[in-house]
Design a protein around this motif. Structure first.
Motif, PDB file in Angstrom:
ATOM      1  N   MET A 289       0.848  -1.176   0.000  1.00 39.47           N
ATOM      2  CA  MET A 289       0.000   0.000   0.000  1.00 39.47           C
ATOM      3  C   MET A 289       0.890   1.235   0.000  1.00 39.47           C
ATOM      4  N   VAL A 290       0.485   2.162  -0.846  1.00 41.42           N
ATOM      5  CA  VAL A 290       1.250   3.403  -0.971  1.00 41.42           C
ATOM      6  C   VAL A 290       0.676   4.430  -0.010  1.00 41.42           C
ATOM      7  N   GLN A 291       1.555   4.980   0.769  1.00 40.91           N
ATOM      8  CA  GLN A 291       1.122   5.999   1.721  1.00 40.91           C
ATOM      9  C   GLN A 291       1.281   7.370   1.055  1.00 40.91           C
ATOM     10  N   VAL A 292       0.199   8.178   1.116  1.00 39.06           N
ATOM     11  CA  VAL A 292       0.203   9.495   0.502  1.00 39.06           C
ATOM     12  C   VAL A 292       0.599  10.513   1.557  1.00 39.06           C
ATOM     13  N   ASP A 293       1.635  11.214   1.238  1.00 38.72           N
ATOM     14  CA  ASP A 293       2.135  12.249   2.138  1.00 38.72           C
ATOM     15  C   ASP A 293       1.298  13.521   1.935  1.00 38.72           C
ATOM     16  N   ALA A 294       1.044  14.230   3.001  1.00 35.58           N
ATOM     17  CA  ALA A 294       0.278  15.480   2.918  1.00 35.58           C
ATOM     18  C   ALA A 294       0.960  16.478   1.992  1.00 35.58           C
ATOM     19  N   ARG A 295       2.282  16.449   1.973  1.00 37.56           N
ATOM     20  CA  ARG A 295       3.022  17.343   1.072  1.00 37.56           C
ATOM     21  C   ARG A 295       2.750  16.993  -0.386  1.00 37.56           C
ATOM     22  N   ASP A 296       2.695  15.717  -0.685  1.00 37.61           N
ATOM     23  CA  ASP A 296       2.416  15.276  -2.055  1.00 37.61           C
ATOM     24  C   ASP A 296       1.034  15.747  -2.500  1.00 37.61           C
ATOM     25  N   VAL A 297       0.075  15.679  -1.620  1.00 40.99           N
ATOM     26  CA  VAL A 297      -1.284  16.147  -1.917  1.00 40.99           C
ATOM     27  C   VAL A 297      -1.260  17.648  -2.182  1.00 40.99           C
ATOM     28  N   GLN A 298      -0.571  18.369  -1.332  1.00 38.79           N
ATOM     29  CA  GLN A 298      -0.495  19.820  -1.479  1.00 38.79           C
ATOM     30  C   GLN A 298       0.214  20.187  -2.786  1.00 38.79           C
ATOM     31  N   ILE A 299       1.280  19.479  -3.111  1.00 35.61           N
ATOM     32  CA  ILE A 299       2.003  19.730  -4.367  1.00 35.61           C
ATOM     33  C   ILE A 299       1.089  19.472  -5.553  1.00 35.61           C
ATOM     34  N   ALA A 300       0.347  18.400  -5.528  1.00 35.20           N
ATOM     35  CA  ALA A 300      -0.577  18.071  -6.623  1.00 35.20           C
ATOM     36  C   ALA A 300      -1.638  19.157  -6.779  1.00 35.20           C
ATOM     37  N   GLN A 301      -2.170  19.632  -5.650  1.00 36.26           N
ATOM     38  CA  GLN A 301      -3.172  20.703  -5.701  1.00 36.26           C
ATOM     39  C   GLN A 301      -2.573  21.990  -6.273  1.00 36.26           C
TER      40      GLN A 301
ATOM     41  N   GLU B 141      -0.004  22.214  -8.279  1.00 38.62           N
ATOM     42  CA  GLU B 141       0.261  22.006  -9.701  1.00 38.62           C
ATOM     43  C   GLU B 141      -0.994  22.210 -10.537  1.00 38.62           C
ATOM     44  N   LYS B 142      -2.141  21.730 -10.024  1.00 39.00           N
ATOM     45  CA  LYS B 142      -3.413  21.929 -10.737  1.00 39.00           C
ATOM     46  C   LYS B 142      -3.766  23.415 -10.802  1.00 39.00           C
TER      47      LYS B 142
ATOM     48  N   ALA C 220      -4.092  25.734 -14.197  1.00 39.85           N
ATOM     49  CA  ALA C 220      -5.278  26.548 -14.480  1.00 39.85           C
ATOM     50  C   ALA C 220      -4.896  28.025 -14.637  1.00 39.85           C
ATOM     51  N   ALA C 221      -3.992  28.498 -13.803  1.00 40.11           N
ATOM     52  CA  ALA C 221      -3.561  29.894 -13.879  1.00 40.11           C
ATOM     53  C   ALA C 221      -2.831  30.163 -15.194  1.00 40.11           C
ATOM     54  N   LEU C 222      -1.996  29.230 -15.608  1.00 36.38           N
ATOM     55  CA  LEU C 222      -1.272  29.396 -16.877  1.00 36.38           C
ATOM     56  C   LEU C 222      -2.228  29.393 -18.064  1.00 36.38           C
TER      57      LEU C 222
END
Length: 80
Positions: A1-13, A15-16, A20-22
């Protein structure tokens, strides 16, 4: 099982949001270019209309001066 780090979630958000801004920046740049082109056309049209107005006023003024014998403010003789 892959553990999702809160930082990874924040980075993904982030990036999205960046993507959108670009995209929005690209849209605004395109719109800005169109508006600049339209503005240039309108400025040229305005310049031409002002030129015609001055010409028409000059012709009208010349006709009035001739009718008054070249004396501004004096009406030519005739029926009123």
């Amino acid at each position: 099982m892959v553990q999702v780090d809160a930082r990874d979630v924040q980075i993904a958000q982030l990036e999205k949001r960046l993507e959108a801004a670009l995209e929005r920046i690209a849209q605004l740049e395109e719109e800005n270019a169109k508006l600049r082109e339209e503005n240039a056309k309108l400025r040229e049209e305005n310049r031409q209309l002002e030129e015609r107005l001055v010409l028409a006023f000059t012709r009208k003024r010349g006709n009035l001066d001739r009718e008054a014998g070249g004396v501004p403010g004096v009406r030519p003789p005739g029926p009123r």
